[in-house]
Scaffold this motif. Structure first.
Motif, PDB file in Angstrom:
ATOM      1  N   MET A  80       0.794  -1.234   0.000  1.00  0.00           N
ATOM      2  CA  MET A  80       0.000   0.000   0.000  1.00  0.00           C
ATOM      3  C   MET A  80       0.831   1.293   0.000  1.00  0.00           C
ATOM      4  O   MET A  80       0.465   2.264  -0.653  1.00  0.00           O
ATOM      5  CB  MET A  80      -0.987   0.012   1.171  1.00  0.00           C
ATOM      6  CG  MET A  80      -0.335  -0.029   2.527  1.00  0.00           C
ATOM      7  SD  MET A  80      -1.569  -0.182   3.814  1.00  0.00           S
ATOM      8  CE  MET A  80      -0.519  -0.234   5.255  1.00  0.00           C
ATOM      9  N   THR A  81       1.944   1.293   0.721  1.00  0.00           N
ATOM     10  CA  THR A  81       2.710   2.544   0.801  1.00  0.00           C
ATOM     11  C   THR A  81       3.262   2.919  -0.568  1.00  0.00           C
ATOM     12  O   THR A  81       3.217   4.084  -0.970  1.00  0.00           O
ATOM     13  CB  THR A  81       3.855   2.403   1.819  1.00  0.00           C
ATOM     14  OG1 THR A  81       3.303   1.898   3.027  1.00  0.00           O
ATOM     15  CG2 THR A  81       4.521   3.739   2.090  1.00  0.00           C
ATOM     16  N   TRP A  84       0.394   4.178  -2.657  1.00  0.00           N
ATOM     17  CA  TRP A  84      -0.052   5.483  -2.111  1.00  0.00           C
ATOM     18  C   TRP A  84       0.898   6.581  -2.570  1.00  0.00           C
ATOM     19  O   TRP A  84       0.469   7.631  -3.045  1.00  0.00           O
ATOM     20  CB  TRP A  84      -0.080   5.384  -0.579  1.00  0.00           C
ATOM     21  CG  TRP A  84      -0.823   6.480   0.129  1.00  0.00           C
ATOM     22  CD1 TRP A  84      -2.120   6.439   0.561  1.00  0.00           C
ATOM     23  CD2 TRP A  84      -0.313   7.763   0.556  1.00  0.00           C
ATOM     24  NE1 TRP A  84      -2.443   7.615   1.202  1.00  0.00           N
ATOM     25  CE2 TRP A  84      -1.358   8.449   1.218  1.00  0.00           C
ATOM     26  CE3 TRP A  84       0.925   8.403   0.441  1.00  0.00           C
ATOM     27  CZ2 TRP A  84      -1.215   9.723   1.764  1.00  0.00           C
ATOM     28  CZ3 TRP A  84       1.070   9.680   0.974  1.00  0.00           C
ATOM     29  CH2 TRP A  84       0.015  10.326   1.628  1.00  0.00           C
ATOM     30  N   ASP A 131      -5.844   0.220   5.455  1.00  0.00           N
ATOM     31  CA  ASP A 131      -5.693   1.198   4.364  1.00  0.00           C
ATOM     32  C   ASP A 131      -7.008   1.902   4.035  1.00  0.00           C
ATOM     33  O   ASP A 131      -7.973   1.263   3.575  1.00  0.00           O
ATOM     34  CB  ASP A 131      -5.162   0.507   3.104  1.00  0.00           C
ATOM     35  CG  ASP A 131      -4.934   1.526   2.007  1.00  0.00           C
ATOM     36  OD1 ASP A 131      -4.036   2.366   2.161  1.00  0.00           O
ATOM     37  OD2 ASP A 131      -5.699   1.517   1.032  1.00  0.00           O
ATOM     38  N   SER A 133      -7.590   4.110   1.674  1.00  0.00           N
ATOM     39  CA  SER A 133      -7.899   4.203   0.237  1.00  0.00           C
ATOM     40  C   SER A 133      -8.740   3.002  -0.192  1.00  0.00           C
ATOM     41  O   SER A 133      -9.717   3.148  -0.928  1.00  0.00           O
ATOM     42  CB  SER A 133      -6.622   4.219  -0.610  1.00  0.00           C
ATOM     43  OG  SER A 133      -5.885   5.395  -0.420  1.00  0.00           O
ATOM     44  N   CYS A 134      -8.354   1.812   0.278  1.00  0.00           N
ATOM     45  CA  CYS A 134      -9.115   0.613  -0.100  1.00  0.00           C
ATOM     46  C   CYS A 134     -10.539   0.694   0.436  1.00  0.00           C
ATOM     47  O   CYS A 134     -11.491   0.298  -0.243  1.00  0.00           O
ATOM     48  CB  CYS A 134      -8.431  -0.663   0.411  1.00  0.00           C
ATOM     49  SG  CYS A 134      -7.031  -1.144  -0.589  1.00  0.00           S
ATOM     50  N   LEU A 379       2.793   3.996   8.639  1.00  0.00           N
ATOM     51  CA  LEU A 379       1.332   4.096   8.611  1.00  0.00           C
ATOM     52  C   LEU A 379       0.763   5.405   9.152  1.00  0.00           C
ATOM     53  O   LEU A 379      -0.125   5.985   8.536  1.00  0.00           O
ATOM     54  CB  LEU A 379       0.643   2.939   9.364  1.00  0.00           C
ATOM     55  CG  LEU A 379      -0.890   3.006   9.264  1.00  0.00           C
ATOM     56  CD1 LEU A 379      -1.368   2.376   7.971  1.00  0.00           C
ATOM     57  CD2 LEU A 379      -1.588   2.349  10.437  1.00  0.00           C
ATOM     58  N   LYS A 382       0.512   8.412   6.957  1.00  0.00           N
ATOM     59  CA  LYS A 382      -0.406   8.130   5.845  1.00  0.00           C
ATOM     60  C   LYS A 382      -1.856   8.211   6.336  1.00  0.00           C
ATOM     61  O   LYS A 382      -2.707   8.846   5.711  1.00  0.00           O
ATOM     62  CB  LYS A 382      -0.085   6.742   5.283  1.00  0.00           C
ATOM     63  CG  LYS A 382      -1.020   6.205   4.239  1.00  0.00           C
ATOM     64  CD  LYS A 382      -0.439   4.905   3.684  1.00  0.00           C
ATOM     65  CE  LYS A 382      -1.421   3.907   3.149  1.00  0.00           C
ATOM     66  NZ  LYS A 382      -2.614   3.634   3.866  1.00  0.00           N
ATOM     67  N   ASP A 386      -4.864  10.587   5.205  1.00  0.00           N
ATOM     68  CA  ASP A 386      -6.071   9.974   4.625  1.00  0.00           C
ATOM     69  C   ASP A 386      -7.347  10.469   5.296  1.00  0.00           C
ATOM     70  O   ASP A 386      -8.410  10.504   4.680  1.00  0.00           O
ATOM     71  CB  ASP A 386      -5.997   8.440   4.747  1.00  0.00           C
ATOM     72  CG  ASP A 386      -5.047   7.816   3.725  1.00  0.00           C
ATOM     73  OD1 ASP A 386      -4.731   8.483   2.726  1.00  0.00           O
ATOM     74  OD2 ASP A 386      -4.634   6.653   3.937  1.00  0.00           O
TER      75      ASP A 386
END
Ligand SMILES: Cc1cc2nc3c(=O)[nH]c(=O)nc-3n(C[C@H](O)[C@H](O)[C@H](O)COP(=O)(O)OP(=O)(O)OC[C@H]3O[C@@H](n4cnc5c(N)ncnc54)[C@H](O)[C@@H]3O)c2cc1C
Length: 425
Positions: A80-81, A84, A131, A133-134, A379, A382, A386
């Motif tokens: 994910m990073t 992202w 995450d 975004s997901c 994390l 981020k 988010d």
């Protein structure tokens, strides 16, 4: 950082040590820099269920929670990073997201999961824990499905829902326009009746998944009735374009687009018969608000899990306790009230309040990680970024507050330029 490393060297926990060696050849930078702090690519198991909330869940809800958790930790955390940072969507993990059986949550039949509202919400929170975004990707996609389920014809449900449920086709939901966000019910995109269908003309902004969606639910003003109607537009329809919005500070994996509709023809059978006015759109948003309000809880839980490291809590146990108590307070509120409030359609300020409080929680986590709280590898930075778009996208805090204020006082305090009736909420 050097002083801190030597101070805590004998307190490095075993999992962090093994992470260091496992990751040595994979991602030299992060592990070498600070082995005590395991990067988010090796997502830690939940630090604790201190108040034993699992005991409150039904077996269905527990199964959903564990299935989603396993997939997110195993399949999404490692990549994910990178995605992202590149602001790209990881298309190759879509089959993994599909296997979680969460898309379309509460919808029954047509290959949809038919989960309870709590199981769906718990599942979304688990996605957001790893995450955000997901979770937003699934949420927007599910909003498309829900609109078809609530407002579509039987033929629409049979045609679109099975593949959307499996994520073999992807949906997007387009209400907002460049000049009409909070004030979405005043939108200007038009739908003109012509023989055999409709011509859509106008613009949409911020539409998640729209740069690659197969099925686009578009809201437009019927020029005959002056009411808002809903239409299903398919990918590659002549006159339809969606351009990615670049440089977002959060939810960077989500592809938000500016949609341009230039004389897009929609056949009669693709008009959603259940959307006769903006009120019908609000029915869908009422469910969406319940779901969105679980995202900050999930995100905060992930941040707590990342902060629950020996090297950190030896120094600042008070921060950890503070983060945990905030999460638990939100969880209690939501767990008890979300279904009830949803059935009474009174979740306006509640959702805004939860994301507002989560901003405070995440800033504690960000501070607790020190310098590592400013890089996405761990994390917290981020997650911190988010949360910002989430704080805005289901109606801003101001609007939610004004709507609630109007309900409890009977007086609308919206700025004069806007009328209360025209607000999206
Ligand atoms: C990452 C992201 C994803 C999104 N995804 C989607 C999507 O998939 N589909 C979709 O349709 N939309 C989507 N949106 C749009 C989102 O719903 C809007 O951004 C949101 O409703 C706010 O609208 P706006 O951005 O136009 O802000 P504005 O409405 O322009 O607000 C600007 C400021 O003015 C304040 N304000 C506005 N009206 C009033 C008033 N009457 N009184 C007092 N203050 C007021 C607001 O609180 C805010 O502070 C997304 C947005 C983002 C950022």
């Amino acid at each position: 950082m050097t002083a801190l490393s030597s101070l805590c060297q004998d307190e490095v926990d075993e999992s962090a040590k093994s992470s260091y060696f496992n990751l040595y050849f994979l991602s030299l930078d992060v592990s070498l820099a600070f082995p005590q702090a395991t990067p988010a690519s090796q997502f830690p198991p939940p630090a604790s269920d201190y108040y034993q909330f699992d005991d409150l869940l039904t077996s269905e809800e527990r199964v959903v929670r564990l299935k989603v958790r396993e997939c997110m930790e195993k399949e999404i955390a490692p990549i994910m990073t990178k995605y992202w940072e590149k602001a790209e969507f990881p298309f190759h993990v879509v089959p993994k997201l599909s296997a979680m059986r969460i898309s379309g949550g509460t919808i029954k039949g047509y290959g949809c999961p038919g989960l309870s509202i709590t199981a769906t919400a718990i599942g979304l929170a688990e996605i957001a824990r790893v995450d955000a975004s997901c979770s937003t990707f699934i949420l927007v996609h599910s909003l498309t499905m829900l609109t078809i389920a609530l407002c579509g014809s039987e033929a629409h449900k049979q045609k679109y829902l099975p593949s959307l449920a499996q994520l073999t086709s992807i949906g997007c939901w387009a209400l907002t326009e460049p000049d009409y966000g909070s004030d979405a019910s005043a939108l200007k995109t038009t739908a003109i009746k012509v023989e055999g269908g409709w011509i859509l003309e106008g613009q949409k902004r911020w539409i998640g998944n729209s740069t690659f969606a197969d099925v686009l639910v578009i809201f437009a003003r019927n020029t005959t009735t002056n009411q808002i109607n809903g239409y299903i537009v398919k990918k590659n329809a002549p006159g339809l374009t969606s351009t990615k919005i670049e440089n977002k500070i959060g939810l960077r994996m989500v592809q938000n687009g500016d949609i341009l509709l230039k004389k897009v023809f929609v056949p009669d059978e693709d008009r959603l018969p259940g959307v006769d006015s903006f009120k019908d759109t609000s029915k869908v948003l009422a469910v969406s608000r319940v779901m969105v309000s679980w995202q900050p809880i999930g995100i905060s839980t992930g941040v707590y899990d990342m902060c629950h490291r020996r090297y950190l809590y030896l120094m600042r146990t008070d921060y950890l306790v503070s983060i945990l108590s905030r999460i638990q307070a939100r969880f209690c509120n939501k767990f008890d009230f979300s279904t009830v409030l949803h059935s009474h359609d009174k979740l306006y300020n509640f959702q805004a309040w939860i994301s507002s409080k989560a901003r405070e929680t995440l800033s504690l986590g960000r501070e607790l990680l020190g310098g590592n709280g400013t890089v996405t590898d761990f994390l917290v930075a981020k997650a911190f970024c988010d949360l910002e778009p989430i704080y805005t996208y289901e109606g801003t805090y101001d609007i939610n507050t004004l709507v609630t204020g109007r309900e409890i006082t009977g007086i609308a305090s919206f700025k004069p330029a806007f009328s209360a009736q025209r607000s999206r909420l």
